[in-house]
Design a protein around this motif. Structure first.
Motif, PDB file in Angstrom:
ATOM      1  N   ILE A   1     -10.080   3.183   0.199  1.00 27.94           N
ATOM      2  CA  ILE A   1      -8.994   3.546   0.854  1.00 27.94           C
ATOM      3  C   ILE A   1      -8.612   3.039   2.250  1.00 27.94           C
ATOM      4  O   ILE A   1      -7.466   2.584   2.191  1.00 27.94           O
ATOM      5  N   ALA A   2      -9.943   2.709   3.031  1.00 27.39           N
ATOM      6  CA  ALA A   2      -9.397   2.032   4.050  1.00 27.39           C
ATOM      7  C   ALA A   2      -9.112   0.553   3.935  1.00 27.39           C
ATOM      8  O   ALA A   2      -8.217  -0.001   4.643  1.00 27.39           O
ATOM      9  N   LEU A   3      -9.841  -0.013   2.826  1.00 32.27           N
ATOM     10  CA  LEU A   3      -9.619  -1.506   2.670  1.00 32.27           C
ATOM     11  C   LEU A   3      -8.080  -1.533   1.929  1.00 32.27           C
ATOM     12  O   LEU A   3      -7.371  -2.345   2.430  1.00 32.27           O
TER      13      LEU A   3
ATOM     14  N   ARG B   1       3.512  -3.910   3.651  1.00 36.09           N
ATOM     15  CA  ARG B   1       3.717  -2.874   3.040  1.00 36.09           C
ATOM     16  C   ARG B   1       4.391  -3.342   1.671  1.00 36.09           C
ATOM     17  O   ARG B   1       5.181  -2.484   1.062  1.00 36.09           O
ATOM     18  N   ALA B   2       4.628  -4.569   1.527  1.00 37.62           N
ATOM     19  CA  ALA B   2       5.108  -5.035   0.546  1.00 37.62           C
ATOM     20  C   ALA B   2       4.398  -5.276  -0.957  1.00 37.62           C
ATOM     21  O   ALA B   2       4.819  -5.399  -1.881  1.00 37.62           O
ATOM     22  N   TYR B   3       2.848  -5.170  -0.717  1.00 34.59           N
ATOM     23  CA  TYR B   3       2.135  -5.447  -2.084  1.00 34.59           C
ATOM     24  C   TYR B   3       1.956  -4.285  -2.775  1.00 34.59           C
ATOM     25  O   TYR B   3       1.862  -3.327  -2.207  1.00 34.59           O
ATOM     26  N   GLY B   4       1.981  -4.437  -4.049  1.00 34.31           N
ATOM     27  CA  GLY B   4       1.792  -3.553  -5.144  1.00 34.31           C
ATOM     28  C   GLY B   4       0.127  -3.540  -5.406  1.00 34.31           C
ATOM     29  O   GLY B   4      -0.482  -4.284  -4.690  1.00 34.31           O
ATOM     30  N   ALA B   5      -0.327  -2.614  -6.415  1.00 28.02           N
ATOM     31  CA  ALA B   5      -1.553  -2.691  -6.930  1.00 28.02           C
ATOM     32  C   ALA B   5      -2.253  -3.949  -7.382  1.00 28.02           C
ATOM     33  O   ALA B   5      -3.510  -4.194  -7.044  1.00 28.02           O
TER      34      ALA B   5
ATOM     35  N   LEU C   1      -5.969   5.016  -6.180  1.00 29.97           N
ATOM     36  CA  LEU C   1      -5.999   5.448  -4.816  1.00 29.97           C
ATOM     37  C   LEU C   1      -4.527   5.182  -4.100  1.00 29.97           C
ATOM     38  O   LEU C   1      -4.280   5.845  -3.107  1.00 29.97           O
ATOM     39  N   MET C   2      -3.748   4.362  -4.601  1.00 27.98           N
ATOM     40  CA  MET C   2      -2.351   4.007  -4.045  1.00 27.98           C
ATOM     41  C   MET C   2      -1.550   5.200  -4.482  1.00 27.98           C
ATOM     42  O   MET C   2      -0.695   5.735  -3.526  1.00 27.98           O
ATOM     43  N   ARG C   3      -1.759   5.828  -5.789  1.00 26.46           N
ATOM     44  CA  ARG C   3      -1.026   7.157  -5.974  1.00 26.46           C
ATOM     45  C   ARG C   3      -1.439   8.293  -5.001  1.00 26.46           C
ATOM     46  O   ARG C   3      -0.678   9.092  -4.725  1.00 26.46           O
TER      47      ARG C   3
END
Length: 204
Positions: free
Chosen positions: A45-47, A57-61, A83-85
């Motif tokens: 999560i930190a990574l 904040r433009a990159y997706g998974a 994790l992004m969800r």
């Protein structure tokens, strides 16, 4: 969720009774050591957050996964997606977002019987209907659902590759059949003002 409700002023005992969960199970879960997966998730999560922030904040998974792999971390894309969800973050979506609520100006609008007060005192008193969408490998799928305002339980749902009236109509019919609703049940069915929900077939 129990900890959140406890912080809001509700007692743990009351919340556990509402959720049909024993107190011993709750406290056992609180004192149990974290699993290897949870510890790994906390590190990732930190990574993931760091990469997402680093690239505006433009990159997706997919891109976050590639960036982590380039940096020497062994991580699967499905893990990054999960994790992004959980974090409630996503990349920038190119092009126009999908619209599920398309107002129909020519259609008569039924009266708002709840006035944005989505509270019920018993099951099957107030239902809330909505549409959402999900991106899959081959394109988009649309999900219609009906939620009981009292129990917060989904009582009807359907998935389709289109947003025609059939989608919410099948969902409503499923909910009526599952809950065995009669015409004199006093049920209020609330939906948005999308063209599917104000069509003649749906309102009938």
């Amino acid at each position: 969720m129990i900890d959140y409700l406890r912080d809001e002023g509700l007692g743990v005992d009351l919340v556990c009774r509402m959720l049909d969960l024993s107190l011993s199970t709750y406290f056992a879960r609180k004192t149990r050591p974290k699993s290897a997966r949870r510890l790994s998730d906390e590190e990732l999560i930190a990574l993931v957050t760091a990469v997402w922030e680093e690239f505006g904040r433009a990159y997706g998974a997919r891109r976050v996964t590639r960036a982590l792999v380039r940096a020497g971390h062994r991580v699967a894309r499905c893990t990054v997606e999960r994790l992004m969800r959980e974090l409630g973050i996503e990349g920038v979506i190119r092009g126009q977002r999908r619209r599920t609520t398309v107002p129909e100006p020519a259609a008569p609008r039924p009266p708002d019987l709840v006035n944005r007060h989505f509270v019920a005192e018993r099951p099957n008193q107030l239902w809330l209907a909505d549409l959402t969408y999900i991106r899959i490998w081959s394109g988009w799928v649309y999900v219609a659902f009906v939620l009981d305002a009292y129990s917060r339980r989904i009582v009807g749902w359907q998935v389709a590759t289109h947003m025609r009236t059939d989608l919410p109509l099948d969902t409503l019919e499923m909910a009526l059949w599952r809950q065995k609703i009669r015409k004199d049940a006093g049920l209020i069915h609330h939906s948005d003002r999308g063209s599917q929900h104000v069509s003649i077939r749906y309102t009938e």
